[in-house]
Scaffold this motif. Structure first.
Motif, PDB file in Angstrom:
ATOM      1  N   GLN A  80       0.880  -1.205   0.186  1.00 42.81           N
ATOM      2  CA  GLN A  80       0.056  -0.066   0.193  1.00 42.81           C
ATOM      3  C   GLN A  80       0.975   1.114  -0.062  1.00 42.81           C
ATOM      4  O   GLN A  80       1.960   1.231   0.463  1.00 42.81           O
ATOM      5  N   MET A  82       0.612   5.578   0.699  1.00 42.96           N
ATOM      6  CA  MET A  82      -0.376   6.746   1.214  1.00 42.96           C
ATOM      7  C   MET A  82       0.744   8.047   1.043  1.00 42.96           C
ATOM      8  O   MET A  82       1.911   8.037   1.315  1.00 42.96           O
ATOM      9  N   GLY A  97      -5.169   9.114  -0.363  1.00 40.31           N
ATOM     10  CA  GLY A  97      -5.454   7.545   0.400  1.00 40.31           C
ATOM     11  C   GLY A  97      -5.260   6.489  -0.476  1.00 40.31           C
ATOM     12  O   GLY A  97      -6.161   6.282  -1.280  1.00 40.31           O
ATOM     13  N   SER A  99      -5.588   2.862   0.907  1.00 40.61           N
ATOM     14  CA  SER A  99      -5.890   1.782   1.987  1.00 40.61           C
ATOM     15  C   SER A  99      -6.080   0.334   1.079  1.00 40.61           C
ATOM     16  O   SER A  99      -6.618   0.319   0.157  1.00 40.61           O
ATOM     17  N   ARG A 101      -7.533  -2.898   0.877  1.00 42.13           N
ATOM     18  CA  ARG A 101      -8.738  -3.439   1.040  1.00 42.13           C
ATOM     19  C   ARG A 101      -8.800  -5.095   1.222  1.00 42.13           C
ATOM     20  O   ARG A 101      -8.278  -5.839   0.460  1.00 42.13           O
ATOM     21  N   PRO A 272      -7.720   6.459   7.539  1.00 43.31           N
ATOM     22  CA  PRO A 272      -7.186   5.615   8.511  1.00 43.31           C
ATOM     23  C   PRO A 272      -5.811   5.758   9.075  1.00 43.31           C
ATOM     24  O   PRO A 272      -5.226   4.822   9.805  1.00 43.31           O
ATOM     25  N   ASP A 321     -13.784   5.242  11.311  1.00 41.67           N
ATOM     26  CA  ASP A 321     -13.698   5.255   9.702  1.00 41.67           C
ATOM     27  C   ASP A 321     -13.846   6.645   9.147  1.00 41.67           C
ATOM     28  O   ASP A 321     -14.878   7.159   9.430  1.00 41.67           O
ATOM     29  N   TYR A 401      -1.375  -7.538   5.158  1.00 39.30           N
ATOM     30  CA  TYR A 401      -2.331  -6.524   5.898  1.00 39.30           C
ATOM     31  C   TYR A 401      -3.487  -7.078   6.266  1.00 39.30           C
ATOM     32  O   TYR A 401      -4.176  -6.390   7.197  1.00 39.30           O
ATOM     33  N   TYR A 414     -12.670  -0.835  12.060  1.00 36.85           N
ATOM     34  CA  TYR A 414     -11.644  -1.618  11.319  1.00 36.85           C
ATOM     35  C   TYR A 414     -11.848  -3.170  11.539  1.00 36.85           C
ATOM     36  O   TYR A 414     -10.907  -4.008  11.464  1.00 36.85           O
ATOM     37  N   VAL A 421     -11.362  -1.715   5.256  1.00 35.89           N
ATOM     38  CA  VAL A 421      -9.820  -1.430   5.290  1.00 35.89           C
ATOM     39  C   VAL A 421      -9.570  -1.434   6.803  1.00 35.89           C
ATOM     40  O   VAL A 421      -9.982  -1.411   7.794  1.00 35.89           O
ATOM     41  N   ALA A 424      -4.186   1.828  10.063  1.00 38.56           N
ATOM     42  CA  ALA A 424      -2.853   2.143   9.581  1.00 38.56           C
ATOM     43  C   ALA A 424      -2.189   2.991  10.578  1.00 38.56           C
ATOM     44  O   ALA A 424      -2.921   3.762  11.343  1.00 38.56           O
TER      45      ALA A 424
END
Length: 544
Positions: A80, A82, A97, A99, A101, A272, A321, A401, A414, A421, A424
């Motif tokens: 991932q 960011m 973002g 994230s 999934r 997140p 979230d 993840y 989460y 997602v 984080a």
């Protein structure tokens, strides 16, 4: 012909390759832009892009993909990304973002056993790195994708010298690598860590990157590469299918979270991510004078540890979230009023101590260009070497993840659910003095990310950028255990921590555990880049 030799590292005899090891350039200056990453080869990839007229977004994308090649234990195409981006024209700062999934076919029953969430193909979420990088390039960059991928392709094809850190991490995870499908790709003869200084070539990954350069990122999510990932998952019991990849969402441009810290305006990553945690720490510490919050003193170290602990307690108690913000009655972690209350409580508790006798991984890069654009980018495959799984036909590691979801509290934002997602801890950050970015900064290190950034900001008012980044660090867990670089800190600091009810855990000097800050600063019309000496990073800027 040069011969390999044997050296001692961590009381073990290991093989040293015949390549010459060059110490990375940890600090650099330029009038035309700057790149700082966790590996010198990736820094050079980004520097070349700036040199050739690319902007900060172009350089960040090139460096990010290159990091996946030369720092495979931390990031790659299977992970991932960011990004926090500042655009000079129009003047705008926003998080991008990406994230990871959960798969469409996710069930709680399938992941009941913890090992399934950690190791193997099933531990993998939908990768976002390529989607985020290509979105940023298309919308805000100036260079075509195939051009930005060339440095990574060359690195994979020609190789790079294995560092002492990479050798150490590989030896640490050797048993899991040998048990997983990644072993044949990342181990020498599939059995042992590659020697320090030896050239690590990845021809399979080079071919994957070349295909993306020729066919575009669409191929990864809807084309031949997607089919190859699907087939590999089917063979090894993974849940990631081609329909998961085809439905990867566009990266989300969110509103950042911000705060004031003295004369600075700090902009960082919203949920997140862990920007709230960073903001709460800075808001609390801003209630104290620079002398009181000096982390090189016993009182300052105790204050810092207590602040870190409080912020993480609040983060655990108040998750949400970003799409369901109404789950939180008020934005307490961002509130200066709440920070004032916490600071008042800490003042009562943190009286001057008496001396007594007493017996997640990730990578980061920062970029600024001469036009005033800036990028702070954090990416990961979650834990070191991710899921230890990789396709022999693609050459990159899958993330793990699935281990980052909540598995017990069904009301938790989460909590594991299809297409959900996970938590984080990333906090890519851009700091302003006036209207122009002054500092782009970030770190890997899971929960140590925000505290690492805070400690650099605390030091920058009295230390050089390099000294602020290289200085000793500490981290306090929710249960009050303080990890710290003991040999580099005053010997009365652990006594002060214990005297305030904390337990201490000494770490090695320049500990891998305590983050790896990459910082780029613009000051007095000069760009200064600093790469944390805790890993293999380097800083570099164009010479125009």
């Amino acid at each position: 012909m040069a011969k390999s030799v044997q050296i001692m590292v961590d009381s073990e005899q290991i093989e040293l390759g015949d390549a010459r090891i060059v110490e990375p350039q940890r600090v650099a200056a330029s009038s035309s832009g700057m790149v700082a990453t966790a590996h010198f080869s990736a820094t050079e990839a980004g520097r070349q892009v700036l040199q050739q007229g690319g902007n900060a977004i172009d350089a960040a994308v090139a460096a990010a993909i290159a990091l996946g090649v030369c720092e495979p234990a931390a990031s790659g195409l299977g992970g991932q990304t960011m990004m926090l981006i500042h655009l000079a024209q129009p003047r705008r700062t926003f998080p991008l973002g990406g994230s990871p999934r959960a798969q469409n076919r996710t069930t709680q029953e399938f992941f009941a056993e913890k090992k399934t969430r950690l190791h193997g193909h099933a531990a993998t979420t939908v990768p976002s790195t390529l989607a985020v990088c290509d979105y940023a390039r298309r919308n805000y960059g100036t260079k075509p994708l195939d051009e930005l991928l060339q440095p990574a392709i060359r690195l994979a094809e020609d190789g790079y010298p294995v560092s002492a850190l990479q050798n150490k991490l590989t030896r640490r995870e050797l048993k899991k690598l040998k048990a997983g499908t990644a072993g044949p790709l990342f181990l020498k003869e599939g059995a042992r860590a590659r020697p320090i200084g030896s050239q690590f070539k990845q021809p399979v990954l080079a071919e994957t990157l070349r295909r993306i350069a020729n066919c575009g990122s669409e191929d990864f999510y809807r084309g031949q590469i997607a089919q190859m990932i699907h087939d590999d998952m089917q063979t090894h019991g993974g849940l990631l299918h081609k329909d998961d990849l085809a439905l990867v969402p566009e990266p989300v441009e969110r509103r950042p979270v911000t705060c004031r810290f003295g004369s600075l305006r700090v902009i960082t990553f919203p949920p997140p991510g862990a920007g709230r945690t960073l903001v709460e720490m800075l808001n609390i510490l801003d209630q104290f004078s620079p002398e009181q919050r000096d982390p090189d003193t016993p009182a300052g170290a105790v204050l810092l540890a207590a602040t870190i602990r409080q912020a993480f307690l609040d983060r655990r108690d108040r998750p949400f979230d970003p799409n369901l913000y109404q789950q939180v009655d008020e934005k307490r972690m961002l509130s200066t009023e709440y920070a004032t209350e916490v600071a008042a409580r800490l003042r009562k508790k943190l009286k001057p101590p008496k001396r007594i006798k007493t017996s997640g991984e990730t990578t980061h890069l920062s970029v600024m260009d001469r036009h005033g654009n800036a990028v702070a980018l954090t990416q990961s495959i979650e834990r070191v070497y991710g899921s230890f799984a990789a396709s022999p036909s693609l050459g990159f590691l899958y993330n793990n993840y699935m281990s980052a979801f909540e598995y017990e509290d069904i009301g938790h934002p989460y909590y594991l659910r299809p297409n959900g997602v996970p938590w984080a801890s990333v906090a890519p950050t851009i700091v302003f003095r006036g209207r122009r970015p002054w500092l782009a900064i970030g770190s890997p290190g899971s929960e140590r990310i925000a505290p690492s950034i805070v400690q650099v900001l605390l030091r920058l008012d009295r230390q050089s950028p390099y000294d602020a980044v290289a200085a000793p660090r500490l981290f306090c867990s929710i249960n009050g255990e303080v990890s710290f670089e003991a040999a580099r800190m005053r010997d009365d600091i652990p006594f002060a921590l214990e005297n305030h009810g904390m337990t201490v855990r000494p770490r090695d000097p320049y500990s891998f555990y305590l983050g790896c800050v990459q910082a780029v600063m613009y000051q007095d019309k000069t760009f200064i880049g600093v790469a944390d000496p805790r890993r293999d990073g380097a800083a570099g800027g164009p010479k125009l």
